[in-house]
Design a protein around this motif. Structure first.
Motif, short mmCIF file in Angstrom:
data_model
loop_
_atom_site.label_atom_id
_atom_site.label_comp_id
_atom_site.label_asym_id
_atom_site.label_seq_id
_atom_site.Cartn_x
_atom_site.Cartn_y
_atom_site.Cartn_z
N GLY A 189 0.84 -1.20 -0.04
CA GLY A 189 0.04 -0.12 0.04
C GLY A 189 0.69 1.31 -0.05
N LEU A 190 1.87 1.40 0.80
CA LEU A 190 2.53 2.37 0.95
C LEU A 190 3.42 2.52 -0.28
CD1 LEU A 190 3.88 4.89 2.47
CD2 LEU A 190 5.12 3.78 3.96
N THR A 191 4.12 1.36 -0.82
CA THR A 191 5.00 1.50 -1.79
C THR A 191 4.15 1.84 -3.03
OG1 THR A 191 5.49 -0.75 -1.05
CG2 THR A 191 6.27 -0.33 -3.19
N LYS A 198 15.80 9.04 0.98
CA LYS A 198 14.88 9.39 2.24
C LYS A 198 14.43 7.75 2.67
CE LYS A 198 13.21 13.78 0.72
NZ LYS A 198 12.09 14.56 0.36
N ILE A 199 13.93 7.70 3.82
CA ILE A 199 13.55 6.40 4.38
C ILE A 199 11.94 6.75 4.68
CG2 ILE A 199 13.61 4.57 6.25
CD1 ILE A 199 16.64 5.35 6.27
N VAL A 200 10.91 5.99 4.19
CA VAL A 200 9.77 6.18 4.34
C VAL A 200 8.95 4.73 4.51
CG1 VAL A 200 7.37 7.03 3.68
CG2 VAL A 200 9.46 8.08 2.91
N ALA A 201 8.43 4.48 5.74
CA ALA A 201 8.03 3.13 6.18
C ALA A 201 6.95 3.00 7.13
CB ALA A 201 9.29 2.38 6.56
N SER A 231 15.90 12.57 5.22
CA SER A 231 14.83 12.36 6.34
C SER A 231 14.13 11.13 6.34
CB SER A 231 13.72 13.45 5.68
OG SER A 231 13.15 12.72 4.54
N LEU A 232 13.61 10.92 7.57
CA LEU A 232 12.75 9.67 7.91
C LEU A 232 11.12 10.19 8.18
CD1 LEU A 232 15.20 8.61 10.98
CD2 LEU A 232 15.46 7.92 8.43
N THR A 233 10.44 9.07 7.33
CA THR A 233 9.27 9.18 7.75
C THR A 233 8.41 8.05 8.02
OG1 THR A 233 8.96 11.05 6.11
CG2 THR A 233 6.81 10.20 6.45
N LEU A 234 8.20 7.86 9.29
CA LEU A 234 8.15 6.60 9.66
C LEU A 234 6.81 6.64 10.77
CD1 LEU A 234 11.75 6.22 11.03
CD2 LEU A 234 10.88 5.32 8.93
N MET A 235 6.04 5.52 10.35
CA MET A 235 4.81 5.19 11.22
C MET A 235 5.11 4.35 12.65
SD MET A 235 1.20 3.73 10.46
CE MET A 235 1.07 4.61 8.78
N PHE A 236 4.72 4.76 13.71
CA PHE A 236 5.03 4.06 14.94
C PHE A 236 3.74 4.05 15.80
CE2 PHE A 236 8.97 5.99 14.29
CZ PHE A 236 10.08 5.15 14.30
#
Length: 280
Positions: free
Chosen positions: A60-62, A118-121, A147-152
């Motif tokens: 989905g995020l991909t 960038k890292i997005v996950a 940058s890091l865009t991360l879900m926690f």
């Protein structure tokens, strides 16, 4: 729901491939493609950027990252069940998606991407914090990511952006905010996921600073902070007594009160103490 590409909706994809989220892998699938595209936009302009994604699951995020124009996405997926789905996405976006069937903790991720990176996950819950700490503590700074865009889980997100004096303030806040600007960009309810987790989630965006906010040796700072928060209910003079026999004098020199507790100390104070400890 508006489509973001010509591929089928994620619920159809999951049903067709017999996928189900596995708790052992920390999986919770985000199926709303409008939401995944919104998360991708939090990362900013991706058109001239290689993106690392960890734990894409059914993609989905991909798809959001590719639809938002990422130059190239390298998706690291440990669960081999997801590879056929990701292969279909790669076919729909020729030359822009590479999938690695690997554990993100074991790979040299930067070697797989061209800068800027960038890292997005939507990070698997069971390894999210460990990956973040690794990305925040490379041997050299600036890091290999912009940058890091991360879900926690929301609780972890709160710890990353916490300010001194709050219960959430701790080692993670110091590590993150010493070298990066950190903010919570959006929150998501449990029902946005399949299966719904028991907690709310949040997307945190971190932008690397060219230099740390205050000078300090990273290893010494990490040791000081870990000791201080390892016994956070104790006063600094007790929590840090193993650092030096004259720790009270060193705390005073750093402008810190020996009777304070770790959660009262700003990042600048920890860095000042780390510089004093570096003198031996």
């Amino acid at each position: 729901m508006a489509a973001i590409d010509d591929l089928p909706p994620l619920r159809e994809v999951i049903a067709a491939h017999g996928l189900s989220a596995r708790k052992a892998l920390g999986q919770n699938f985000l199926l709303d493609l409008n939401l995944t595209a919104k998360i991708a936009r939090v990362a900013g302009d991706l058109s001239d950027t290689d993106v690392l994604e960890v734990g894409p699951g059914p993609g989905g995020l991909t798809r959001g990252l590719l639809a938002e124009g990422a130059r190239r996405v390298v998706a690291v997926e440990k669960d081999a069940r997801c590879l056929p789905v990701l292969a279909e996405i790669a076919a729909a976006y020729p030359g822009r998606l590479e999938v690695l069937n690997a554990d993100a903790l074991d790979i040299d991720w930067a070697a797989q991407l061209r800068p800027p990176r960038k890292i997005v996950a939507n990070l698997p819950y069971n390894v999210g914090t460990e990956l973040l700490v690794r990305w925040l503590t490379p041997p050299e700074w600036p890091p290999q990511w912009d940058s890091l865009t991360l879900m926690f889980q929301r609780e972890v997100a709160d710890r990353i952006v916490a300010q001194p004096g709050s219960k959430a303030y701790g080692r993670l806040a110091v590590l993150a905010q010493w070298r990066a600007d950190a903010r919570i960009a959006m929150t998501l309810p449990p029902e946005a996921f399949t299966p719904p987790p028991k907690v709310r989630s949040a997307v945190v965006h971190l932008t690397a600073l060219p230099e740390p906010r205050f000078p300090a040796d990273p290893e010494i700072l990490s040791r000081v902070v870990q000791m201080a928060f390892g016994q956070r209910r104790k006063m600094l003079r007790a929590a840090l007594k193993a650092l030096a026999p004259d720790i009270e004098d060193r705390l005073a020199e750093a402008g810190l009160r020996p009777t304070d507790r770790a959660e009262q100390v700003p990042i600048e104070g920890f860095c000042a103490l780390a510089r004093i400890m570096a003198r031996g």
